[in-house]
Design an enzyme around this catalytic site. Structure first.
Site, PDB file in Angstrom:
ATOM      1  N   CYS A 107      -4.817   2.498  -3.661  1.00  0.00           N
ATOM      2  CA  CYS A 107      -3.589   3.036  -3.056  1.00  0.00           C
ATOM      3  C   CYS A 107      -2.411   2.086  -3.258  1.00  0.00           C
ATOM      4  O   CYS A 107      -1.579   1.912  -2.371  1.00  0.00           O
ATOM      5  CB  CYS A 107      -3.756   3.332  -1.573  1.00  0.00           C
ATOM      6  SG  CYS A 107      -4.928   4.630  -1.253  1.00  0.00           S
ATOM      7  N   HIS A 141       0.877  -1.177   0.000  1.00  0.00           N
ATOM      8  CA  HIS A 141       0.000   0.000   0.000  1.00  0.00           C
ATOM      9  C   HIS A 141       0.917   1.230   0.000  1.00  0.00           C
ATOM     10  O   HIS A 141       2.016   1.191   0.543  1.00  0.00           O
ATOM     11  CB  HIS A 141      -0.822  -0.065   1.286  1.00  0.00           C
ATOM     12  CG  HIS A 141      -1.906   0.965   1.421  1.00  0.00           C
ATOM     13  ND1 HIS A 141      -1.644   2.262   1.789  1.00  0.00           N
ATOM     14  CD2 HIS A 141      -3.245   0.871   1.276  1.00  0.00           C
ATOM     15  CE1 HIS A 141      -2.797   2.923   1.862  1.00  0.00           C
ATOM     16  NE2 HIS A 141      -3.784   2.108   1.549  1.00  0.00           N
ATOM     17  N   ASP A 146       3.052  -4.411   8.176  1.00  0.00           N
ATOM     18  CA  ASP A 146       1.859  -3.573   8.054  1.00  0.00           C
ATOM     19  C   ASP A 146       0.647  -4.485   8.217  1.00  0.00           C
ATOM     20  O   ASP A 146       0.302  -5.240   7.315  1.00  0.00           O
ATOM     21  CB  ASP A 146       1.881  -2.884   6.681  1.00  0.00           C
ATOM     22  CG  ASP A 146       0.567  -2.189   6.350  1.00  0.00           C
ATOM     23  OD1 ASP A 146      -0.352  -2.184   7.196  1.00  0.00           O
ATOM     24  OD2 ASP A 146       0.467  -1.649   5.232  1.00  0.00           O
ATOM     25  N   LYS A 200     -10.532  -0.459  10.589  1.00  0.00           N
ATOM     26  CA  LYS A 200     -10.731  -1.630   9.722  1.00  0.00           C
ATOM     27  C   LYS A 200     -11.109  -2.857  10.532  1.00  0.00           C
ATOM     28  O   LYS A 200     -11.472  -3.895   9.982  1.00  0.00           O
ATOM     29  CB  LYS A 200      -9.449  -1.918   8.937  1.00  0.00           C
ATOM     30  CG  LYS A 200      -9.133  -0.815   7.927  1.00  0.00           C
ATOM     31  CD  LYS A 200      -8.009  -1.214   7.017  1.00  0.00           C
ATOM     32  CE  LYS A 200      -7.316  -0.044   6.409  1.00  0.00           C
ATOM     33  NZ  LYS A 200      -7.788   0.294   5.065  1.00  0.00           N
ATOM     34  N   GLN A 228      -4.535  -4.884   7.106  1.00  0.00           N
ATOM     35  CA  GLN A 228      -5.475  -5.919   6.664  1.00  0.00           C
ATOM     36  C   GLN A 228      -5.276  -7.209   7.448  1.00  0.00           C
ATOM     37  O   GLN A 228      -6.240  -7.906   7.776  1.00  0.00           O
ATOM     38  CB  GLN A 228      -5.303  -6.209   5.166  1.00  0.00           C
ATOM     39  CG  GLN A 228      -5.508  -5.014   4.261  1.00  0.00           C
ATOM     40  CD  GLN A 228      -6.924  -4.484   4.278  1.00  0.00           C
ATOM     41  OE1 GLN A 228      -7.881  -5.199   4.578  1.00  0.00           O
ATOM     42  NE2 GLN A 228      -7.069  -3.202   3.978  1.00  0.00           N
TER      43      GLN A 228
HETATM   44  C1  LIG Z   1      -2.401  -2.724   3.589  1.00  0.00           C
HETATM   45  C2  LIG Z   1      -2.718  -1.363   4.111  1.00  0.00           C
HETATM   46  N1  LIG Z   1      -1.764  -0.646   4.697  1.00  0.00           N
HETATM   47  C3  LIG Z   1      -2.002   0.572   5.211  1.00  0.00           C
HETATM   48  C4  LIG Z   1      -3.240   1.163   5.121  1.00  0.00           C
HETATM   49  C5  LIG Z   1      -3.444   2.523   5.684  1.00  0.00           C
HETATM   50  O1  LIG Z   1      -4.358   2.515   6.725  1.00  0.00           O
HETATM   51  P1  LIG Z   1      -4.921   3.877   7.304  1.00  0.00           P
HETATM   52  O2  LIG Z   1      -5.420   4.664   6.137  1.00  0.00           O
HETATM   53  O3  LIG Z   1      -6.005   3.455   8.228  1.00  0.00           O
HETATM   54  O4  LIG Z   1      -3.798   4.559   8.014  1.00  0.00           O
HETATM   55  C6  LIG Z   1      -4.275   0.460   4.509  1.00  0.00           C
HETATM   56  C7  LIG Z   1      -5.620   1.067   4.377  1.00  0.00           C
HETATM   57  O5  LIG Z   1      -6.151   1.274   3.307  1.00  0.00           O
HETATM   58  C8  LIG Z   1      -4.008  -0.830   3.989  1.00  0.00           C
HETATM   59  O6  LIG Z   1      -4.974  -1.540   3.393  1.00  0.00           O
END
Ligand SMILES: Cc1ncc(COP(=O)(O)O)c(C=O)c1O
Lengths: 408, 156
Positions: free
Chosen positions: A366, A125, A202, A228, A205
């Site tokens: 993203c 991401h 990270d 999430k 998910q």
């Molecule tokens: C794999 C992954 N990493 C990081 C993020 C970023 O999360 P947040 O926008 O809640 O900080 C997301 C959210 O879309 C994600 O799916």
């Protein structure tokens, strides 16, 4: 057949699931972006504001002490949820994005220098790409990217080859938000450690769909976002090994994170306050605690079994649609299906499905470099949560048929 | 208030037809000017090629790229509408159309000015899709803006 997981009862826990969208019952399939909230979380935040709210750590009065106690209870809750060794290793942040930035800056500044390397993967991401790019720019370090195969799985032999004594940091996603692939994090952590690097996972998910046991994964940092995992927005958790967190620089400075301040010099507070500058998202922390309680009541294993069943059912149904291509067919997958339809742009798919009450995500999720890897400008993505049903998958399939009819 | 959206207003037969069989689709190697525009949110990505004669008339126009049905139909229809017209007219039509798409109340004169483009009116029922319809017109704007520079020999 007896199923201990009563999906109809579970759905009643989520008030929003009974609304109508464009005249149809809402079919919410954008859970990878954010999950809906159970009444228990909504009510907890509401009650907290009505009867318990005050600042934390600073008040000598009872209301503030109670507020502090509630937040610290949630810290313990998170420690248990991640099976972390020490409660001081649980840092409240605003979400996964802030957590990664915190590590990139707090660890990167002191410990990464010219010529060092940071290793990520092709499926990251943007939140797990750009903070590393920035620290590379600042430090003259290099960002390396380990490839994935066409199914969307990390190629471990390649990953191993990308590691070297120059690698100081490895940052990988536990589960891909765009493909659903769940990475073999434990093995990647072992390889990273053998190369002398530390590894951040990270878990934005992964925490929802896989097991986020940091001792089992044997990683050095793990992070996730509350929203999430059926909790509120604005709060998330960074877990890190104590000996690393202690060596790191604070990410932000200000109130709450200090021991003593004079105009000449400041000594920073110990963990976790060192990384929690400013007034934290108090009610959101409390709401996150309620979300974790809720998941525990349902049983994490039950949820996982249910989601697997829905994913398998949806995969089978979608794969049977002529002209539909599933992007990301990893053997180990969480509840995400990215797909394209021949000759139909994902945005058009999203608009038509919306008129059927179906909320899916369309776009690059993203993960633009990943989309480039597949030569796609965008995909449509259905992502499942603990409350989705087979019936909803059937509604999705009928919706897709309708899309194909319009664009025939 | 957004009017209640109707899919049939969005995906009209003419739009679907242009999406299926875009007109003037392809590259133009010897274009007088060209420009490219992307919508980073949805990945729509189009290029426009114009051949302009010394009198300032569009001799030929082509486009290339990918995107949703609305953006593609809009591009296809644009190419049909501006061929043979002078750049001043193109500029005017662009302004009128962008205003037509983004303004709540549309005076009759404006509806008249946009002509065939009126069929994109239904897109306004889907506010996030308005930028799909206008994207190619912004690309045209870019192309027209680069015209004077071209005379000094600098083509990007
Ligand atoms: C794999 C992954 N990493 C990081 C993020 C970023 O999360 P947040 O926008 O809640 O900080 C997301 C959210 O879309 C994600 O799916």
């Amino acid at each position: 057949m007896t199923n201990p997981y009563d999906i109809h009862k579970v759905r009643r826990d989520f008030p929003i699931l009974s609304i109508q969208m464009n005249g149809k019952p809402l079919v919410y399939l954008d859970n990878a972006a954010t999950a809906q909230k159970p009444e228990r979380v909504i009510r907890r935040i509401h009650d907290f504001y009505q009867r318990e709210y005050a600042t934390v750590h600073r008040g000598v009065y009872t209301l503030s002490q109670n507020s502090t106690w509630e937040c610290e209870q949630v810290r313990d809750r998170c420690r248990k949820f991640l099976n972390a060794p020490d409660r001081d290793e649980i840092i409240f942040v605003s979400g996964a994005t802030e957590a990664i930035n915190l590590v990139a800056s707090g660890y990167g500044r002191p410990f990464i220098s010219t010529g060092d390397e940071i290793l990520i993967t092709e499926m990251e991401h943007h939140a797990n790409i750009i903070p590393w790019q920035q620290i590379c720019l600042e430090k003259g370090a290099r960002l390396k990217v380990a490839p994935i195969n066409d199914e969307g799985e990390i190629i471990l032999e390649q990953f191993r080859k990308f590691l070297s004594p120059k690698t100081k940091m490895v940052a990988v996603t536990h589960m891909s938000n765009a493909l659903g692939s769940i990475n073999p994090v434990r093995r990647m952590a072992k390889l990273a450690h053998e190369a002398g690097a530390v590894i951040l996972v990270d878990g934005a998910q992964g925490v929802v769909h896989a097991s986020a046991d940091v001792r089992e994964l044997d990683c050095d940092f793990y992070c996730f976002s509350g929203h999430k995992i059926y909790g509120p927005t604005g709060v998330g958790v960074l877990w890190g090994r104590k000996q690393l967190l202690e060596k790191m620089e604070p990410y932000q400075t200000g109130g709450e994170m200090i021991k003593t301040v004079t105009f000449e010099k400041t000594t920073f507070a110990g963990l976790p306050q060192k990384f929690e500058a400013g007034t934290p998202p108090i009610a959101q922390i409390v709401g996150l605690g309620a979300a974790l309680d809720y998941l525990e009541t349902l049983g994490v294993e039950n949820i996982r079994r249910h989601e697997k069943e829905i994913l398998d059912y949806a995969t089978e149904k979608l794969a049977a649609i002529a002209g539909l291509r599933i992007v990301g067919r990893a053997k180990s997958k969480g509840g995400v299906i990215s797909f394209t339809l021949d000759g139909i742009h994902p945005h058009d798919i999203g608009t038509v499905l919306d008129q059927e009450g179906i909320a899916i995500r369309t776009g690059h999720h993203c993960a633009q470099p990943l989309m480039q890897r597949y030569g796609l400008p965008a995909t449509a993505r259905a992502s499942f949560g603990l409350y989705n049903t087979r019936d909803e998958v059937d509604v999705l399939v009928r919706g897709i048929t309708k899309v194909q009819e319009i664009f025939r | 208030m957004i009017p209640e959206p109707k899919l049939s207003h969005l995906y009209q037969e003419v739009i679907l037809d242009h999406n299926r069989r875009p007109r003037n689709f392809g590259e133009m190697p010897d274009a007088t000017v060209r420009a490219r525009g992307v919508n980073p949110l949805c990945g729509d990505d189009y290029q426009i090629f114009l051949e302009i004669n010394p009198a300032g008339e569009i001799q030929a126009v082509r486009f290339l790229g990918s995107g949703c049905a609305i953006s593609k139909a809009s591009a296809s229809i644009l190419t049909e509408m501006i061929r043979g017209k002078d750049t001043g007219y193109c500029d005017h039509l662009k302004n009128e159309f962008i205003r037509f798409m983004t303004q709540d109340k549309v005076p009759p004169a404006m509806t008249e000015a946009v002509g065939k483009l009126k069929l994109f009116e239904g897109v306004k029922e889907f506010p996030v899709r308005v930028k799909c319809a206008t994207l190619i017109w912004h690309v045209l704007e870019e192309a027209l803006k680069s015209l004077p520079e071209k005379k000094e020999g600098g083509r990007s």
